[in-house]
Write an enzyme that holds these catalytic residues in place. Structure first.
Site, PDB file in Angstrom:
ATOM      1  N   TYR A 235       0.829  -1.208   0.000  1.00  0.00           N
ATOM      2  CA  TYR A 235       0.000   0.000   0.000  1.00  0.00           C
ATOM      3  C   TYR A 235       0.858   1.250   0.000  1.00  0.00           C
ATOM      4  O   TYR A 235       2.084   1.189   0.187  1.00  0.00           O
ATOM      5  CB  TYR A 235      -0.949  -0.007   1.205  1.00  0.00           C
ATOM      6  CG  TYR A 235      -0.279   0.287   2.532  1.00  0.00           C
ATOM      7  CD1 TYR A 235       0.495  -0.668   3.173  1.00  0.00           C
ATOM      8  CD2 TYR A 235      -0.407   1.537   3.133  1.00  0.00           C
ATOM      9  CE1 TYR A 235       1.114  -0.394   4.389  1.00  0.00           C
ATOM     10  CE2 TYR A 235       0.206   1.819   4.346  1.00  0.00           C
ATOM     11  CZ  TYR A 235       0.966   0.852   4.975  1.00  0.00           C
ATOM     12  OH  TYR A 235       1.588   1.134   6.157  1.00  0.00           O
TER      13      TYR A 235
ATOM     14  N   ARG B 234       8.015   4.076  -4.869  1.00  0.00           N
ATOM     15  CA  ARG B 234       8.120   3.156  -3.718  1.00  0.00           C
ATOM     16  C   ARG B 234       7.080   2.045  -3.828  1.00  0.00           C
ATOM     17  O   ARG B 234       7.357   0.885  -3.522  1.00  0.00           O
ATOM     18  CB  ARG B 234       7.959   3.942  -2.411  1.00  0.00           C
ATOM     19  CG  ARG B 234       8.161   3.084  -1.178  1.00  0.00           C
ATOM     20  CD  ARG B 234       8.182   3.891   0.103  1.00  0.00           C
ATOM     21  NE  ARG B 234       6.876   4.458   0.411  1.00  0.00           N
ATOM     22  CZ  ARG B 234       6.628   5.264   1.458  1.00  0.00           C
ATOM     23  NH1 ARG B 234       7.628   5.592   2.275  1.00  0.00           N
ATOM     24  NH2 ARG B 234       5.435   5.736   1.684  1.00  0.00           N
TER      25      ARG B 234
ATOM     26  N   ARG C  31      -8.655 -19.937  -1.116  1.00  0.00           N
ATOM     27  CA  ARG C  31      -7.546 -19.772  -0.167  1.00  0.00           C
ATOM     28  C   ARG C  31      -6.495 -20.875  -0.312  1.00  0.00           C
ATOM     29  O   ARG C  31      -6.800 -22.062  -0.184  1.00  0.00           O
ATOM     30  CB  ARG C  31      -8.058 -19.757   1.270  1.00  0.00           C
ATOM     31  CG  ARG C  31      -6.969 -19.376   2.262  1.00  0.00           C
ATOM     32  CD  ARG C  31      -7.454 -19.360   3.696  1.00  0.00           C
ATOM     33  NE  ARG C  31      -6.386 -18.921   4.591  1.00  0.00           N
ATOM     34  CZ  ARG C  31      -5.378 -19.701   4.996  1.00  0.00           C
ATOM     35  NH1 ARG C  31      -5.323 -20.957   4.596  1.00  0.00           N
ATOM     36  NH2 ARG C  31      -4.443 -19.217   5.784  1.00  0.00           N
TER      37      ARG C  31
ATOM     38  N   HIS D 243      -1.909 -20.876   0.034  1.00  0.00           N
ATOM     39  CA  HIS D 243      -0.730 -20.017   0.175  1.00  0.00           C
ATOM     40  C   HIS D 243      -0.083 -19.694  -1.175  1.00  0.00           C
ATOM     41  O   HIS D 243       0.444 -18.609  -1.384  1.00  0.00           O
ATOM     42  CB  HIS D 243       0.320 -20.668   1.087  1.00  0.00           C
ATOM     43  CG  HIS D 243      -0.058 -20.641   2.536  1.00  0.00           C
ATOM     44  ND1 HIS D 243      -1.237 -21.171   3.008  1.00  0.00           N
ATOM     45  CD2 HIS D 243       0.580 -20.138   3.612  1.00  0.00           C
ATOM     46  CE1 HIS D 243      -1.313 -20.998   4.316  1.00  0.00           C
ATOM     47  NE2 HIS D 243      -0.218 -20.366   4.711  1.00  0.00           N
TER      48      HIS D 243
ATOM     49  N   LYS E 269       6.427  -1.858   1.814  1.00  0.00           N
ATOM     50  CA  LYS E 269       5.267  -1.289   2.516  1.00  0.00           C
ATOM     51  C   LYS E 269       4.134  -2.304   2.433  1.00  0.00           C
ATOM     52  O   LYS E 269       3.191  -2.194   1.648  1.00  0.00           O
ATOM     53  CB  LYS E 269       4.897   0.073   1.905  1.00  0.00           C
ATOM     54  CG  LYS E 269       4.159   0.967   2.882  1.00  0.00           C
ATOM     55  CD  LYS E 269       4.239   2.421   2.458  1.00  0.00           C
ATOM     56  CE  LYS E 269       3.258   3.309   3.172  1.00  0.00           C
ATOM     57  NZ  LYS E 269       3.328   3.307   4.626  1.00  0.00           N
TER      58      LYS E 269
ATOM     59  N   GLU F  47      13.098   2.732  13.548  1.00  0.00           N
ATOM     60  CA  GLU F  47      12.136   3.780  13.143  1.00  0.00           C
ATOM     61  C   GLU F  47      10.974   3.721  14.119  1.00  0.00           C
ATOM     62  O   GLU F  47      11.094   3.109  15.184  1.00  0.00           O
ATOM     63  CB  GLU F  47      11.697   3.573  11.687  1.00  0.00           C
ATOM     64  CG  GLU F  47      11.045   2.236  11.409  1.00  0.00           C
ATOM     65  CD  GLU F  47      10.648   2.025   9.957  1.00  0.00           C
ATOM     66  OE1 GLU F  47      10.390   3.011   9.241  1.00  0.00           O
ATOM     67  OE2 GLU F  47      10.579   0.854   9.538  1.00  0.00           O
TER      68      GLU F  47
ATOM     69  N   LEU G 197      11.441   1.366   6.494  1.00  0.00           N
ATOM     70  CA  LEU G 197      10.744   1.858   5.310  1.00  0.00           C
ATOM     71  C   LEU G 197      11.447   3.145   4.842  1.00  0.00           C
ATOM     72  O   LEU G 197      11.720   4.025   5.666  1.00  0.00           O
ATOM     73  CB  LEU G 197       9.288   2.180   5.662  1.00  0.00           C
ATOM     74  CG  LEU G 197       8.454   2.566   4.444  1.00  0.00           C
ATOM     75  CD1 LEU G 197       8.051   1.319   3.664  1.00  0.00           C
ATOM     76  CD2 LEU G 197       7.218   3.335   4.860  1.00  0.00           C
TER      77      LEU G 197
END
Ligand code: PMP
Length: 279
Positions: free
Chosen positions: A32, A51, A99, A101, A146, A178, A202
């Site tokens: 995101y 990014r 579903r 993996h 991210k 961070e 990040l």
């Protein structure tokens, strides 16, 4: 008015638009971005898109139409929302599939977005600074991505809130990395210091803006690892993020940073950052 968008359709924020077997929902299998618009302009939009592209590549999500299609979605959405000062949350997942993996075959990624108004930041917090806690960094080895998987960040931020603090400064092996959702800086001997970019943090876009500002204003800027002891002995501390901008930190674990008031360099950087965003 706030708006939502998912896979080509504008929706109300509370619309039931996500299938149960959506990989973002079931696995956190996605990435995101959060982008701030000031007066109708996307602040460092290209840097955010770059990014996002790197995050998607890192988890091997192929974007049909590439990052240009995402730019178009964001720009059209902001125009439609008609909110000059807003935050855009843009999420890309590996799509909806039974579903399992393993990556699904021939399933397109899901792209969703929310656009919400942003009120100016609390004057009290800007003027007085915020309190934060320190907390162990319990995240994985690829924090430069991210990723939607924010469980350790959520737990750290909640621990902070339960101590009436705004943020959690994370540390690993005695070194500051961070915060749970922002970048942290210290000032020592008139030098702005922040953790160097690596897979452990990040690469903050606001961090990049602060670095550019320091270079232009001839403020000494150093990227190096530093310890929690240095954090506690800093002359000034501040944090940055797209939504918090440049925010003074005046108390850490109930201890004052220097005199317990925002420092001079921090105040200067807040002003220069504001100017950079056109406010
Ligand atoms: N670190 C983490 C873990 C974050 O979640 C954020 C906010 N996205 C940041 C740093 C700051 O990044 P940016 O300045 O790009 O918002």
């Amino acid at each position: 008015m706030s708006i939502g968008f998912i896979n080509g359709k504008y929706v109300a924020l509370d619309e039931k638009a996500v299938p149960i077997e959506e990989r973002g929902h079931q696995f956190g299998d996605g990435v995101y971005e959060v982008i701030r618009y000031y007066n109708g302009e996307g602040f460092m939009l290209e840097e955010h898109l770059e990014r996002l592209e790197k995050s998607a590549e890192a988890i091997r999500i192929d974007l049909e139409g590439g990052i240009d299609s995402i730019r178009t979605i964001i720009e059209e959405g902001v125009k439609k929302a008609a909110i000059p000062d807003c935050s855009v949350y843009l999420q890309i997942t590996r799509g909806a599939a039974e579903r399992n993996h393993l990556f699904p075959k021939d399933v397109p990624p899901s792209v969703s977005m929310t656009i919400k108004p942003m009120a100016p930041f609390s004057k009290e917090m800007l003027n007085n600074g915020v309190s934060v806690i320190t907390h162990p960094d319990e995240r994985w080895a690829n924090c430069y991505i991210k990723s939607l998987n924010l469980l350790p960040n959520i737990l750290a931020k909640q621990a902070a809130a339960e101590k009436h603090a705004y943020e959690a400064i994370l540390y690993k092996d005695g070194k500051v990395t961070e915060c749970s959702s922002s970048t942290i800086f210290i000032v020592l001997n008139d030098t702005v210091i922040t953790t160097p970019l690596s897979k452990q943090i990040l690469p903050g876009i606001t961090r990049m803006a602060v670095k550019e500002i320091c270079e232009k204003a001839a403020i000494r800027f150093e990227e190096r690892e530093y310890t929690t002891e240095e954090l506690f002995s800093a002359d000034e501390v501040f944090l940055t993020s797209t939504t918090s901008e440049v925010l003074p930190v005046t108390h850490i674990d109930d201890r004052k940073v220097a005199e317990g008031t925002p420092g001079n360099l921090t105040t200067l950087l807040m002003e220069l950052f504001k100017a950079k965003t056109g406010q």
